[in-house]
Design an enzyme around this catalytic site. Sequence first.
Site, PDB file in Angstrom:
ATOM      1  CB  ILE A  21      39.010  -3.979  45.346  1.00  0.00           C
ATOM      2  CG1 ILE A  21      38.831  -3.659  46.839  1.00  0.00           C
ATOM      3  CG2 ILE A  21      40.367  -4.647  45.119  1.00  0.00           C
ATOM      4  CD1 ILE A  21      38.737  -4.891  47.724  1.00  0.00           C
ATOM      5  CG  ASP A  68      28.098 -15.062  35.094  1.00  0.00           C
ATOM      6  OD1 ASP A  68      28.952 -15.250  35.981  1.00  0.00           O
ATOM      7  OD2 ASP A  68      26.913 -15.448  35.197  1.00  0.00           O
ATOM      8  CG  ASN A  95      38.523  -7.454  42.113  1.00  0.00           C
ATOM      9  OD1 ASN A  95      38.878  -7.358  43.281  1.00  0.00           O
ATOM     10  ND2 ASN A  95      37.491  -6.766  41.630  1.00  0.00           N
ATOM     11  CE  LYS A 128      39.779 -25.949  32.069  1.00  0.00           C
ATOM     12  NZ  LYS A 128      38.498 -26.718  32.086  1.00  0.00           N
ATOM     13  CE1 TYR A 161      33.183 -12.406  50.003  1.00  0.00           C
ATOM     14  CE2 TYR A 161      34.146 -12.412  52.203  1.00  0.00           C
ATOM     15  CZ  TYR A 161      34.129 -11.939  50.904  1.00  0.00           C
ATOM     16  OH  TYR A 161      35.053 -11.008  50.499  1.00  0.00           O
ATOM     17  CE  LYS A 165      36.111 -13.584  48.400  1.00  0.00           C
ATOM     18  NZ  LYS A 165      36.665 -13.071  47.127  1.00  0.00           N
ATOM     19  CB  VAL A 194      38.148  -2.691  51.268  1.00  0.00           C
ATOM     20  CG1 VAL A 194      38.722  -1.625  50.340  1.00  0.00           C
ATOM     21  CG2 VAL A 194      39.200  -3.760  51.555  1.00  0.00           C
TER      22      VAL A 194
END
Length: 261
Positions: A21, A68, A95, A128, A161, A165, A194
């Site tokens: 993506i 990172d 992303n 931020k 996960y 999210k 995806v």
Amino acid sequence: MASTSVSQGRVALVTGAGQGIGRAIALRLASDGFDVALNDLQANEANLVSALAAIEAVGRKGCYIFADVSQETEVEQMISKVVEELGGLDVMVCNAGISLMKSFFDTTAEDFDRITSVNLRGTFLCYKHAGKQMVTQGKGGRIIGACSGTGKKGQPLFSAYAASKFGIRGLTQVAALEFGPHGISVNAFAPGPVKTPMYDHFETIIGTPKGVLEQELNKTAALGRIALPEDVAVVVSFLASKEASLITGQTINVDGGIVFD
């Protein structure tokens, strides 16, 4: 959708841009007229070199930066480098992310910390410091995060996960409220399955014959198919455009009709 004439001279930074993506987003923004900075880990340098060549092939400037996103100092340095190399920061696409397929009982505290460190802490740090840079520039901007359908509806085997999210949706709403007075919009995209290297990895773990998982997932989508990276990139292209100037605090589903708000 954004056009080259509208986006000419604007700068976008895409994290996790080496493949999947992130790469599709970076190439789409370059085709829209953005100069694009690419971020990923050093292990993905070959992919970044390839993506940068594709950006330059459409006449845009670019650079790549190793960082990172879970480390605040590295995020600060990354954004400073983008400004130094390309002259500013107009669009931040957060992303970068990782996933884990494990039962709730088998997920360790270390697993949980690793997933949330990259996905949630990393998004927080990018929001931020990109936001601070945009405030300093004084001309507004766009910040776009990577949520997931699993950030709207929990799925078995994805506890860490899902937590990361769901958290991104909250961060997106708070940042939208705080950054809005500075002309900065903050939104997120929420893909379902995806076709990416991450998807291929899960197919291997599950052990189904190639193509069988996709057929089953296609049946869950109202439009009959799961997404390609380019489907997600189109939505990011719009959110990054001037036409999306009154949209903020939203998490947009891109899944063919699997999850409905």
